[in-house]
Design an enzyme around this catalytic site. Sequence first.
Site, PDB file in Angstrom:
ATOM      1  N   THR A 112       0.833  -1.206   0.000  1.00 40.13           N
ATOM      2  CA  THR A 112       0.000   0.000   0.000  1.00 40.13           C
ATOM      3  C   THR A 112       0.869   1.258   0.000  1.00 40.13           C
ATOM      4  O   THR A 112       0.355   2.365  -0.088  1.00 40.13           O
ATOM      5  CB  THR A 112      -0.949   0.050   1.224  1.00 40.13           C
ATOM      6  OG1 THR A 112      -0.161  -0.095   2.409  1.00 40.13           O
ATOM      7  CG2 THR A 112      -1.984  -1.056   1.166  1.00 40.13           C
ATOM      8  N   ASN A 133       0.519 -10.721   9.095  1.00 38.87           N
ATOM      9  CA  ASN A 133       1.246  -9.457   8.915  1.00 38.87           C
ATOM     10  C   ASN A 133       1.426  -8.711  10.247  1.00 38.87           C
ATOM     11  O   ASN A 133       2.543  -8.331  10.608  1.00 38.87           O
ATOM     12  CB  ASN A 133       0.487  -8.573   7.927  1.00 38.87           C
ATOM     13  CG  ASN A 133       1.330  -7.382   7.512  1.00 38.87           C
ATOM     14  OD1 ASN A 133       2.068  -7.452   6.533  1.00 38.87           O
ATOM     15  ND2 ASN A 133       1.271  -6.300   8.276  1.00 38.87           N
ATOM     16  N   TYR A 159      -8.627  -6.923  13.266  1.00 42.92           N
ATOM     17  CA  TYR A 159      -7.612  -5.874  13.135  1.00 42.92           C
ATOM     18  C   TYR A 159      -7.143  -5.432  14.525  1.00 42.92           C
ATOM     19  O   TYR A 159      -5.946  -5.485  14.846  1.00 42.92           O
ATOM     20  CB  TYR A 159      -8.178  -4.685  12.349  1.00 42.92           C
ATOM     21  CG  TYR A 159      -7.342  -3.432  12.480  1.00 42.92           C
ATOM     22  CD1 TYR A 159      -6.011  -3.434  12.082  1.00 42.92           C
ATOM     23  CD2 TYR A 159      -7.874  -2.259  13.012  1.00 42.92           C
ATOM     24  CE1 TYR A 159      -5.229  -2.293  12.223  1.00 42.92           C
ATOM     25  CE2 TYR A 159      -7.110  -1.118  13.152  1.00 42.92           C
ATOM     26  CZ  TYR A 159      -5.781  -1.137  12.763  1.00 42.92           C
ATOM     27  OH  TYR A 159      -5.007  -0.017  12.910  1.00 42.92           O
ATOM     28  N   LYS A 218      -3.432  -6.177  16.469  1.00 40.71           N
ATOM     29  CA  LYS A 218      -2.547  -5.102  16.954  1.00 40.71           C
ATOM     30  C   LYS A 218      -2.320  -5.236  18.469  1.00 40.71           C
ATOM     31  O   LYS A 218      -1.219  -5.003  18.960  1.00 40.71           O
ATOM     32  CB  LYS A 218      -3.149  -3.728  16.632  1.00 40.71           C
ATOM     33  CG  LYS A 218      -3.238  -3.404  15.152  1.00 40.71           C
ATOM     34  CD  LYS A 218      -1.882  -3.277  14.469  1.00 40.71           C
ATOM     35  CE  LYS A 218      -1.226  -1.949  14.726  1.00 40.71           C
ATOM     36  NZ  LYS A 218       0.007  -1.786  13.900  1.00 40.71           N
ATOM     37  N   ARG A 262     -23.891   3.486   9.521  1.00 39.73           N
ATOM     38  CA  ARG A 262     -23.005   2.430   9.038  1.00 39.73           C
ATOM     39  C   ARG A 262     -22.804   1.449  10.193  1.00 39.73           C
ATOM     40  O   ARG A 262     -22.558   1.863  11.325  1.00 39.73           O
ATOM     41  CB  ARG A 262     -21.663   3.061   8.632  1.00 39.73           C
ATOM     42  CG  ARG A 262     -20.691   2.098   8.000  1.00 39.73           C
ATOM     43  CD  ARG A 262     -19.456   2.812   7.486  1.00 39.73           C
ATOM     44  NE  ARG A 262     -18.647   3.366   8.575  1.00 39.73           N
ATOM     45  CZ  ARG A 262     -17.495   4.021   8.398  1.00 39.73           C
ATOM     46  NH1 ARG A 262     -17.042   4.225   7.172  1.00 39.73           N
ATOM     47  NH2 ARG A 262     -16.816   4.487   9.410  1.00 39.73           N
TER      48      ARG A 262
END
Length: 323
Positions: A36, A93, A142, A146, A281
């Site tokens: 990215t 990752n 996610y 982390k 959302r």
Amino acid sequence: MKKVLVIGGAGYIGSHVVLELLDQNFEVVVLDNLSTGHKELVPKGVKLYVGDITNYDDLKEVFKTEKVDAVMDFAAKIVVPESVKEPLSYYHNNLEGVRLILEAMVEFGVKHLVFSSTAAVYGEPENGVCQEDDLKIPINPYGESKLAAENLIKWSSKAYDLDYVIFRYFNVAGADSRLRSGLISDKLTHIVPIITESMLGYRGPISVFGFDYPTPDGTCIRDYIHVTDLAIAHIEGLKYLLNGNKSAEINLGSNAGYSVLELVNEANTISKLSYTKGPRREGDPAVLIASNKRAKKLLNWEPTRNLKEIIKSDYEFRKTRKK
Ligand code: UDP
């Protein structure tokens, strides 16, 4: 002169940190897999190693060639819905990659790590304001990946001779004032670049997601922070470690927030922006703010760029990337 390895230095936040490090006379090398990141965001004169943190040979090559004094890590996968669909690649990752970075730091005797984490590790804080010592109950892979990386860093610091500053923050936006860097993505989902694209006519009116939240104007409140303020904080964190201070986890934020409608109103003072009223959302908490008390205390840092500068700088940067 201290030499710093910026992992993910060709990405949005990493590249702003590189600029700031150079401005403050650090020597910089970058490792980035360019998934990215963008080569063009790495300033001339800065050596770029194209490699992956999940490949130990790539890490070894950099650590062996460059005798660095510290590592700053920005190389993460950060898209929440994608993490729900691909938890394995997120853990690979965001956790295994960090494990290998730590492995290399131990093997090559590098003692200082500045780690870019996320306020997503807090999950859904009760009153919307996150303090560093709050419970951490992430609500997606996610945030979990982390948090797992943070914990591994902490355990490693106990076991080996290394210290760390872990930074957590929410909504980063804006661009370098000299437009040397900014957010480049063909999958923009964040509100600020969506607003500026709309102001520039690259897309139609924006949709504001939800008007019935328990906030003064009914729209969600978020803690927006200028990417250059954030970069400066990371360098303060680095200097803090180089000066021999002890490891810390620190939130970066403004202690306040803005609603989506406040963003729309601010944008309208720069250039015309229209919006439509959309539904909520899924998964959006009403308020998310990072308390910055500790950053003030330990680093004497607080953001100095306001909402107008955040929107204006992103607008100017996006203008240079005409669609
Ligand atoms: N948002 C919006 N319209 C958009 C994109 C985002 O109203 O097209 C809102 C979103 O619901 C949230 C805020 O803007 O309240 C910030 O969203 P963003 O995706 O930028 O960051 P997040 O807070 O989700 O990390």
